[in-house]
Design a protein around this motif. Structure first.
Motif, mmCIF file in Angstrom:
data_model
loop_
_atom_site.group_PDB
_atom_site.id
_atom_site.type_symbol
_atom_site.label_atom_id
_atom_site.label_comp_id
_atom_site.label_asym_id
_atom_site.label_seq_id
_atom_site.Cartn_x
_atom_site.Cartn_y
_atom_site.Cartn_z
ATOM 1 N N ALA A 1 -18.095 41.970 -6.322
ATOM 2 C CA ALA A 1 -19.282 41.359 -6.918
ATOM 3 C C ALA A 1 -19.950 40.372 -5.967
ATOM 4 O O ALA A 1 -21.180 40.343 -5.840
ATOM 5 N N MET A 2 -19.135 39.550 -5.274
ATOM 6 C CA MET A 2 -19.711 38.539 -4.394
ATOM 7 C C MET A 2 -20.536 39.164 -3.275
ATOM 8 O O MET A 2 -21.541 38.592 -2.839
ATOM 9 N N LEU A 3 -20.134 40.329 -2.807
ATOM 10 C CA LEU A 3 -20.920 41.003 -1.779
ATOM 11 C C LEU A 3 -22.304 41.381 -2.292
ATOM 12 O O LEU A 3 -23.269 41.438 -1.519
ATOM 13 N N SER A 4 -22.427 41.637 -3.594
ATOM 14 C CA SER A 4 -23.728 41.981 -4.168
ATOM 15 C C SER A 4 -24.508 40.755 -4.616
ATOM 16 O O SER A 4 -25.702 40.854 -4.895
ATOM 17 N N GLN B 1 -13.034 33.105 -3.191
ATOM 18 C CA GLN B 1 -13.783 33.388 -4.422
ATOM 19 C C GLN B 1 -12.945 34.204 -5.405
ATOM 20 O O GLN B 1 -12.978 33.961 -6.618
ATOM 21 N N GLY B 2 -12.180 35.166 -4.888
ATOM 22 C CA GLY B 2 -11.316 35.955 -5.762
ATOM 23 C C GLY B 2 -10.244 35.114 -6.416
ATOM 24 O O GLY B 2 -9.962 35.246 -7.617
ATOM 25 N N GLU B 3 -9.635 34.224 -5.658
ATOM 26 C CA GLU B 3 -8.581 33.362 -6.207
ATOM 27 C C GLU B 3 -9.145 32.391 -7.239
ATOM 28 O O GLU B 3 -8.509 32.119 -8.266
ATOM 29 N N LYS B 4 -10.345 31.857 -6.976
ATOM 30 C CA LYS B 4 -10.961 30.927 -7.930
ATOM 31 C C LYS B 4 -11.216 31.604 -9.273
ATOM 32 O O LYS B 4 -10.937 31.030 -10.327
#
Length: 332
Positions: A206-209, A238-241
């Motif tokens: 998601a963060m890449l988009s 971001q994934g860990e958060k």
């Protein structure tokens, strides 16, 4: 559809009052105690708990804020540029309401509670309307960004008697194959690695988009740790958060509801409510041309574009004139 080329003038922004402790405290209410909520799936739900925040003095007209996919009802935490004295959401002038959506994981009856029961955006609107009735609100101005923008279209379709105007930021009226594909990949990651690891990967996808190549070139070049590219450590972080604060069941349920929301052109043309649609010039998730084209189907729509290199997340990290434009529209 009309287009705004320049921000509409508003009163200059003044220093904001910090939200009081009472404003910052979430409230909860249990709805559908007597009559159950009938979902689009055919399931009936009773005793739905809804977590919400209000800002300002109660009144029969309100501004309803609709949060993004992993957001919550705490507008003061994630949208401080918009909430405060002299800003678009001004508690000294407006009654501002935001609720965590049905199926979320921030205090409202969650997807985990529902044990796999599918939800739609229309189901979420019904719960939101019941909350407004509980609060004595009879008319609303709606503002939503990202998933909240999609949800704003559902409010426009389902509650034309209640919504007097709407702002849709960084969202189309329906998901494209590209957006559905991204969500499908994220859900596949969660199903392949349940228990949290898959949710981390879903967030990375998601963060890449949510950003743009230009944005990452500016902010994530080089390496913060020797041998580890900055973008890699950023995505890991971001994934860990998200894994620490969000629920994989909610991610699965809410993204599926977004993908399934597919109003046709004829439905959009029936919307008579004034709508401000905001595209973002570098948005790769919901390209500005897509946002504009679908908004143009709504007869009373106005389009404005936020020019930023930071992609979809620019409405959070690079708002520029957006608060002025939104404030002028909401209160015109």
């Amino acid at each position: 559809m009309t287009a705004l080329s320049h921000p509409a003038p508003t009163a200059p922004l003044t220093p904001t009052d910090d939200p009081t402790p009472e404003d910052c405290a979430p409230q909860t209410v249990t709805l559908f105690r007597r009559d159950p909520l009938l979902l689009d799936s055919g399931h009936a739900l009773s005793d739905i708990q809804v977590a919400y925040h209000t800002y300002g003095e109660p009144r029969p007209d309100a501004t309803l804020v609709l949060h993004a996919l992993t957001g919550s009802s705490a507008v003061h935490e994630w949208w401080p540029e918009f909430l405060g004295r002299g800003r678009p959401l001004d508690p000294t002038r407006d009654y501002v309401v935001c609720a965590n959506v049905l199926g979320g994981c921030a205090g409202t009856t969650s997807a985990a509670d529902l044990q796999g029961t599918p939800l739609t955006l229309h189901d979420m609107v019904r719960v939101g309307r019941a909350l407004l009735e509980h609060l004595g609100v009879r008319r609303v101005r709606v503002i939503g960004s990202s998933m909240g923008g999609l949800l704003a279209y559902a409010w426009l379709l389902d509650c034309p008697d209640l919504v007097e105007r709407a702002v849709v930021i960084g969202a189309p009226a329906r998901h494209s194959p590209w957006a559905i594909g991204l969500n499908s990949a994220a859900r596949a990651a969660i199903r392949a690695a349940p228990g949290g690891e898959g949710l981390k990967v879903a967030r990375q996808i998601a963060m890449l988009s949510y950003r743009s190549p230009e944005s990452f070139a500016l902010t994530q070049s080089g390496a913060r740790v020797p041998g580890v590219p900055a973008i890699t450590s950023y995505l890991d972080h971001q994934g860990e958060k998200l894994q620490r604060r969000f629920c994989e069941h909610s991610y699965l349920t809410l993204t599926a509801a977004m993908d399934a929301f597919q109003p046709g052109d004829a439905e959009l043309r029936r919307i008579q409510t004034p709508v401000l649609a905001v595209g973002i010039s570098s948005d790769v998730l919901y390209p500005a041309a897509e946002v504009r084209a679908q908004a143009a189907l709504v007869p009373g729509s106005t389009y404005w574009e936020l020019d930023s290199v930071h992609g979809h997340d620019a409405f959070l990290m690079d708002a520029q004139d957006l608060p002025d434009v939104v404030g002028a529209f909401l209160h015109s």
